[in-house]
Enzyme design. Structure first.
Site, PDB file in Angstrom:
ATOM      1  N   GLY A  88       0.810  -1.209   0.000  1.00 55.01           N
ATOM      2  CA  GLY A  88       0.000   0.000   0.000  1.00 55.01           C
ATOM      3  C   GLY A  88       0.843   1.258   0.000  1.00 55.01           C
ATOM      4  NE  ARG A  89       3.575   1.675   5.090  1.00 52.03           N
ATOM      5  CZ  ARG A  89       4.015   1.995   6.276  1.00 52.03           C
ATOM      6  NH1 ARG A  89       4.424   3.218   6.501  1.00 52.03           N
ATOM      7  NH2 ARG A  89       4.039   1.105   7.221  1.00 52.03           N
ATOM      8  CG  ASP A 121      -0.557   8.504   4.510  1.00 52.19           C
ATOM      9  OD1 ASP A 121      -0.056   7.360   4.502  1.00 52.19           O
ATOM     10  OD2 ASP A 121      -0.248   9.370   5.346  1.00 52.19           O
ATOM     11  NE  ARG A 172      11.008  -3.812   3.571  1.00 49.02           N
ATOM     12  CZ  ARG A 172       9.829  -3.994   4.183  1.00 49.02           C
ATOM     13  NH1 ARG A 172       9.734  -3.904   5.494  1.00 49.02           N
ATOM     14  NH2 ARG A 172       8.757  -4.245   3.485  1.00 49.02           N
ATOM     15  NE  ARG A 179       5.220  -8.720   1.748  1.00 45.23           N
ATOM     16  CZ  ARG A 179       5.553  -7.746   2.570  1.00 45.23           C
ATOM     17  NH1 ARG A 179       5.138  -7.765   3.799  1.00 45.23           N
ATOM     18  NH2 ARG A 179       6.302  -6.750   2.161  1.00 45.23           N
ATOM     19  CG  ASP A 250       0.333  -9.042   6.380  1.00 43.50           C
ATOM     20  OD1 ASP A 250      -0.242  -9.685   7.268  1.00 43.50           O
ATOM     21  OD2 ASP A 250       0.555  -7.820   6.471  1.00 43.50           O
ATOM     22  CG  ASN A 251       3.880  -7.997   8.727  1.00 41.67           C
ATOM     23  OD1 ASN A 251       3.854  -7.503   7.607  1.00 41.67           O
ATOM     24  ND2 ASN A 251       3.277  -7.436   9.760  1.00 41.67           N
TER      25      ASN A 251
HETATM   26  P1  AMP Z   1       2.110  -3.278   7.902  1.00 38.77           P
HETATM   27  O1  AMP Z   1       1.347  -3.031   9.166  1.00 38.77           O
HETATM   28  O2  AMP Z   1       3.130  -2.210   7.602  1.00 38.77           O
HETATM   29  O3  AMP Z   1       2.674  -4.642   7.797  1.00 38.77           O
HETATM   30  O4  AMP Z   1       1.040  -3.116   6.742  1.00 38.77           O
HETATM   31  C1  AMP Z   1      -0.137  -3.869   6.617  1.00 38.77           C
HETATM   32  C2  AMP Z   1      -0.836  -3.462   5.340  1.00 38.77           C
HETATM   33  O5  AMP Z   1      -1.250  -2.093   5.393  1.00 38.77           O
HETATM   34  C3  AMP Z   1       0.013  -3.580   4.078  1.00 38.77           C
HETATM   35  O6  AMP Z   1      -0.831  -3.951   3.025  1.00 38.77           O
HETATM   36  C4  AMP Z   1       0.533  -2.191   3.896  1.00 38.77           C
HETATM   37  O7  AMP Z   1       0.892  -1.906   2.566  1.00 38.77           O
HETATM   38  C5  AMP Z   1      -0.665  -1.367   4.329  1.00 38.77           C
HETATM   39  N1  AMP Z   1      -0.281  -0.038   4.814  1.00 38.77           N
HETATM   40  C6  AMP Z   1       0.377   0.240   5.965  1.00 38.77           C
HETATM   41  N2  AMP Z   1       0.560   1.571   6.093  1.00 38.77           N
HETATM   42  C7  AMP Z   1       0.028   2.150   4.998  1.00 38.77           C
HETATM   43  C8  AMP Z   1      -0.098   3.503   4.542  1.00 38.77           C
HETATM   44  N3  AMP Z   1       0.362   4.515   5.242  1.00 38.77           N
HETATM   45  N4  AMP Z   1      -0.713   3.707   3.366  1.00 38.77           N
HETATM   46  C9  AMP Z   1      -1.179   2.679   2.646  1.00 38.77           C
HETATM   47  N5  AMP Z   1      -1.103   1.395   3.016  1.00 38.77           N
HETATM   48  C10 AMP Z   1      -0.509   1.118   4.178  1.00 38.77           C
HETATM   49 MG    MG Z   2       3.582  -5.665   6.529  1.00 41.14          MG
END
Ligand code: AMP
Ligand code: MG
Length: 492
Positions: A88-89, A121, A172, A179, A250-251
Site C-alpha cells: 500500500g506504500r 496515505d 529496504r 510472504r 503478510d509479515n
Molecule cells: P504493515 O502493518 O506495515 O505490515 O502493513 C499492513 C498493510 O497495510 C500492508 O498492506 C501495507 O501496505 C498497508 N499499509 C500500511 N501503512 C500504509 C499507509 N500509510 N498507506 C497505505 N497502506 C498502508
Molecule cells: Mg507488513
C-alpha cells in the site's frame, strides 16, 4: 550510481503486482545511508553525492533499468483473513545481483499511494522509518536473518498520524519480499496456476536445491524448507529477547528473513508474557507465543499449497499436517542450540533444556534484565569474580545462586578453557541491543529537533553488538523507571 537491475519479479504474470512509479516528494534529504551495504550490493560510491542519492532514494527519479511495482498479497492479520492487502506504500524497484551473486530486492517504503493503499496515505512517518533502520541493522549485526536498511530520506512533507509528523522513505533490501500472504492471495482466489508459479519462483530464488525434485515432492519439500528457516529464525529472536509485535502472515517471509519492524521491541526485564505493541490487545504476539505463531503461519502457507501436494484433498491435508506437526520438535532443537551457545555449552546433555528453563525461571522471579544476564554470564564463565555483578541483576539472590552452581557443574564436563568459553559466549550474547528508551530518544530528537546525532550514535553502538565500546557503557543499561517504554506503536 545504482548497480544494474536483474529483473525477476516483474517478469511474473501481471496479476502478481501492479506496475507503479513512486510518487515524487517535495524536497528529499538523505538522512541515513548504509555504505557497507551499498558496497555489498555493487553501488558505485566513487562519486557519491548525498543530494543525488536523495533524489534516487526518494523515488523522485526512477533509476535506469528499474521497473517499479507494488506487489499483491493477502494475509491473516491478528488471525483474521484479509484477501487483498498488497504494497500500500511500498514500491519494489527491482532486484540487483550483489557481490556474492545473490539476488536482492530494492524497495522504497513510503513511496506513495498504490492500487493497494485502501484507506492509507501511502506514506511513512520518520519515526517508524528510523526504528526499522536501527532495529534491522542491529539484527543483522547480531547475525539474525533480516531485511536491511540501505537509506532513509525525509520528504519535506508532513504525514498525519494523529498529529503531523515529518514524512520519510526507507530503502529496504531483502532476499525477496515474498510472504506467506503472497501465497494466500492466489490461493484465496482459487488460482492454483499462480500458486504453482509463485512456488517455483520461490524455489529457484531461495531454495534452488529443490529444483531437481518434481511434482508434489517439490512443494512438500518447499514447505519443509521454509519451516526449517522459520524455526531457526524465531529461535534466534528468542535468543536475544526480540519481540516482533505483528507476526501476521503478510509479515512472514518465505526466505526466512525478519521483515516489517513495526512495533517491535527488545525485552528488558525477563517475562515470557511481554507484549509491547499497542494494537496487540490479546497478547497474541507475546514473546513466548512467537514460536507457536510461526507454526500457525506455516500451517496457513501449507494450506495454500494443498492442491499441488495431492489431487486427493484428504491425502493432501494428511501429508501437509504431518510436516507441520514436525515443527515443535524442529523449533525446540533450534532453540536449544541457540541457548546452549549462549550458556557456553558445546556438548549435548539431556539436562540442558531443564538448565535453560530454570535460568529463565530465576530471571523471571528475580526480574532480571535478559540481555545483561547473559552478557554477565560470559564473565562468570571466565571466573567466579563475575558472580557478584550477576547476582546484582536479580532482585533475590537465591534462584540465581543455586542455578550458578548447577551451571558450573555442567560446565565442568565441557572441553573449553574458561577463557576460551567466555570468548565464545561474548560472540553470541550481545552487550548492546536497541533498548526501547534509547530508540525512542533517537526518534524523538530526529522528529522534533531534526537532530540525527542520537540516531547515529545509537546505530553505531548497536551495529557492533558484541564488542565492548569504551565510553558507551550507558547504552548497555536498561531504562530507568522514568524512561521505561511499555507500549510501542506501529505508527504506520
Ligand atoms: P504493515 O502493518 O506495515 O505490515 O502493513 C499492513 C498493510 O497495510 C500492508 O498492506 C501495507 O501496505 C498497508 N499499509 C500500511 N501503512 C500504509 C499507509 N500509510 N498507506 C497505505 N497502506 C498502508
Ligand atoms: Mg507488513
Amino acid at each position: 550510481m545504482f548497480p544494474p537491475f536483474t529483473l525477476r519479479y516483474s517478469r511474473l504474470p501481471e496479476r502478481f503486482f501492479a506496475p507503479f512509479d513512486p510518487v515524487p516528494v517535495t524536497s528529499p534529504r538523505l538522512v541515513a545511508f548504509n555504505r557497507p551495504l551499498a558496497r555489498e550490493l555493487g553501488f558505485d560510491l566513487e562519486a557519491f553525492d548525498g543530494e543525488e542519492a536523495a533524489v534516487w532514494f526518494s523515488g523522485n527519479v526512477v533509476p535506469p533499468g528499474a521497473e517499479p511495482l507494488a506487489q499483491a498479497y493477502a494475509g491473516h492479520q491478528f488471525g483474521g483473513f484479509v484477501p487483498r492487502l498488497g504494497d500500500g506504500r511500498a514500491v519494489l524497484l527491482g532486484e540487483v545481483t550483489d557481490r556474492e551473486g545473490r539476488l536482492r530486492d530494492i524497495q522504497l517504503k513510503g513511496a506513495g499511494c498504490t492500487p493497494f493503499s485502501r484507506g492509507g496515505d501511502g506514506r511513512a512517518p520518520l519515526g517508524p522509518v528510523l526504528r526499522e533502520y536501527l532495529v534491522s541493522e542491529a539484527m543483522h549485526a547480531m547475525g539474525i536473518p533480516t531485511t536491511r536498511a540501505l537509506a532513509a530520506v525525509t520528504t519535506g512533507e508532513r504525514v498525519v498520524r494523529g498529529i503531523p509528523e515529518p514524512g520519510a522513505i526507507l530503502t529496504r533490501v531483502a532476499a525477496s519480499h515474498i510472504r506467506v500472504g503472497t501465497f494466500q492471495y492466489f490461493a484465496a482466489r482459487g488460482d492454483t496456476d499462480a500458486v504453482r508459479e509463485l512456488a517455483d519462483h520461490v524455489v529457484s530464488r531461495h531454495y534452488p536445491e529443490l529444483g531437481k525434485l518434481s511434482g508434489n515432492e517439490r512443494y512438500l519439500a518447499l514447505i519443509q524448507a521454509i519451516q526449517a528457516r522459520q524455526a531457526a529464525l524465531v529461535a534466534r529472536w528468542m535468543g536475544v529477547g526480540f519481540i516482533h509485535g505483528v507476526m501476521n502472515t503478510d509479515n512472514t517471509t518465505v526466505s526466512g528473513e525478519t521483515i516489517d519492524y513495526g512495533p517491535c521491541a527488545f525485552m528488558e526485564t525477563y517475562d515470557p508474557g511481554t507484549v509491547f505493541s499497542s494494537i496487540d490487545e490479546g497478547g497474541r504476539y507475546a514473546y513466548s507465543n512467537q514460536p507457536w505463531i510461526a507454526q500457525w503461519n506455516l500451517a496457513r502457507l501449507a494450506e495454500t499449497l494443498l492442491p499441488l501436494i495431492d489431487s486427493d484433498p484428504e491425502r493432501a491435508v494428511e501429508r501437509a499436517t504431518e510436516l507441520i506437526q514436525a515443527y515443535p520438535a524442529q523449533y525446540e532443537t533450534e532453540w536449544l542450540a541457540v541457548m546452549r551457545a549462549k550458556l557456553g555449552l558445546t556438548l549435548e546433555d539431556g539436562g540442558d533444556q531443564r538448565l535453560v528453563e530454570s535460568l529463565q525461571e530465576a530471571m523471571h522471579q528475580g526480574h532480571a534484565d535478559f540481555t545483561l544476564t547473559f552478557r554477565q554470564l560470559c564473565e562468570c564463565a571466565h571466573s567466579s569474580a563475575g558472580d557478584a555483578a550477576l547476582i546484582e541483576l536479580f532482585e533475590h539472590p537465591e534462584g540465581i545462586e543455586a542455578w550458578l552452581a548447577r551451571w558450573r557443574e555442567r560446565l565442568s564436563r565441557e572441553p573449553a578453557t574458561p577463557a576460551e568459553r567466555a570468548r565464545q559466549m561474548r560472540r553470541v550474547n550481545p552487550l548492546y541491543i536497541p533498548r526501547n528508551h534509547r530508540v525512542q530518544q533517537a526518534l524523538t530528537a530526529a522528529m522534533d529537533e531534526d537532530d540525527f546525532t542520537p540516531f547515529e550514535a545509537l546505530l553505531a553502538v548497536v551495529t557492533r553488538p558484541f564488542e565492548e565500546q569504551p565510553g558507551r557503557e550507558a547504552y548497555t543499561l536498561p531504562a530507568s523507571p522514568r524512561e521505561r517504554v511499555f507500549r510501542t506503536f506501529c505508527g504506520t
